[in-house]
Design a protein around this motif. Structure first.
Motif, mmCIF file in Angstrom:
data_model
loop_
_atom_site.group_PDB
_atom_site.id
_atom_site.type_symbol
_atom_site.label_atom_id
_atom_site.label_comp_id
_atom_site.label_asym_id
_atom_site.label_seq_id
_atom_site.Cartn_x
_atom_site.Cartn_y
_atom_site.Cartn_z
ATOM 1 N N LEU A 152 13.706 3.746 6.497
ATOM 2 C CA LEU A 152 15.017 3.345 5.970
ATOM 3 C C LEU A 152 15.898 4.563 5.709
ATOM 4 N N THR A 153 15.313 5.639 5.245
ATOM 5 C CA THR A 153 16.067 6.879 5.032
ATOM 6 C C THR A 153 16.595 7.399 6.364
ATOM 7 N N SER A 154 15.784 7.306 7.400
ATOM 8 C CA SER A 154 16.223 7.730 8.730
ATOM 9 C C SER A 154 17.360 6.839 9.239
ATOM 10 N N LEU A 155 17.247 5.540 9.040
ATOM 11 C CA LEU A 155 18.317 4.624 9.448
ATOM 12 C C LEU A 155 19.610 4.892 8.694
ATOM 13 N N GLY A 164 0.851 -1.185 0.000
ATOM 14 C CA GLY A 164 0.000 0.000 0.000
ATOM 15 C C GLY A 164 0.890 1.238 0.000
ATOM 16 N N ARG A 165 0.350 2.315 -0.546
ATOM 17 C CA ARG A 165 1.128 3.547 -0.711
ATOM 18 C C ARG A 165 1.627 4.087 0.638
ATOM 19 N N ARG A 166 0.752 4.117 1.648
ATOM 20 C CA ARG A 166 1.120 4.689 2.946
ATOM 21 C C ARG A 166 2.233 3.880 3.614
ATOM 22 N N ARG A 167 2.115 2.563 3.638
ATOM 23 C CA ARG A 167 3.143 1.735 4.279
ATOM 24 C C ARG A 167 4.456 1.784 3.509
ATOM 25 N N MET A 168 4.391 1.865 2.174
ATOM 26 C CA MET A 168 5.622 1.977 1.381
ATOM 27 C C MET A 168 6.312 3.301 1.697
ATOM 28 N N ARG A 169 5.532 4.378 1.805
ATOM 29 C CA ARG A 169 6.118 5.674 2.158
ATOM 30 C C ARG A 169 6.752 5.600 3.556
ATOM 31 N N GLN A 170 6.084 4.957 4.502
ATOM 32 C CA GLN A 170 6.613 4.816 5.855
ATOM 33 C C GLN A 170 7.895 3.979 5.854
#
Length: 153
Positions: A142-145, A131-137
């Motif tokens: 991952l970007t934060s990590l 889903g779009r929302r979970r993919m964005r999350q």
């Protein structure tokens, strides 16, 4: 890691590192299959890891070695192979006449175009699954990590 399950018969929990690795490996396998189908079957995953780290204006061998986490000798060997296959070329570094830059050649950019298309398709499949929302999350997490795991970010 065992696959016997825990004492209660439940499957053991897979650690986060493996959970991150499994989709990456599936993506990498699809990219390599598409590259081979397109005629780019003359480089290895080790060579690809060096090739991926070449910047748009070239990168010094020592930087490639550090980023690929291999010795300078190993990076040199891999770059030699890539150069013979036509994926890279070495040029003088305009900021230091003693140094040379490893630059992607036209063949590398053509292979990258194929790989980028596969990555886009796989990410679309992942988004359809999550889903779009979970993919964005997922991307945000991952970007934060990356802030604490990628010294070259």
């Amino acid at each position: 890691m065992t696959t016997d399950g825990g004492p209660d018969g439940a499957e053991p929990e897979i650690n986060t590192g493996v959970l991150l690795f499994l989709p990456y490996r599936a993506l990498e396998n699809r990219v390599f299959a598409a590259l081979a189908e397109a005629g780019f079957d003359d480089f290895t995953p080790a060579q690809a890891r060096v090739l991926q780290r070449i910047g748009p204006h070239g990168t010094r061998l020592t930087d490639l070695a550090e980023q690929a986490q291999v010795t300078k000798q190993t990076a040199g060997f891999l770059v030699d192979q890539l150069e013979k296959a036509g994926y890279v070329r070495r040029v003088p570094d305009p900021t230091d006449r003693r140094a040379r830059l490893v630059c992607g050649a036209e063949k590398a950019w053509a292979a990258k175009e194929v790989a980028d298309g596969v990555v886009a398709r796989v990410e679309k499949e992942w988004e359809e699954h999550l889903g779009r929302r979970r993919m964005r999350q997922l991307r945000e997490a991952l970007t934060s990590l990356r802030e604490i795991t990628d010294p070259w970010a």
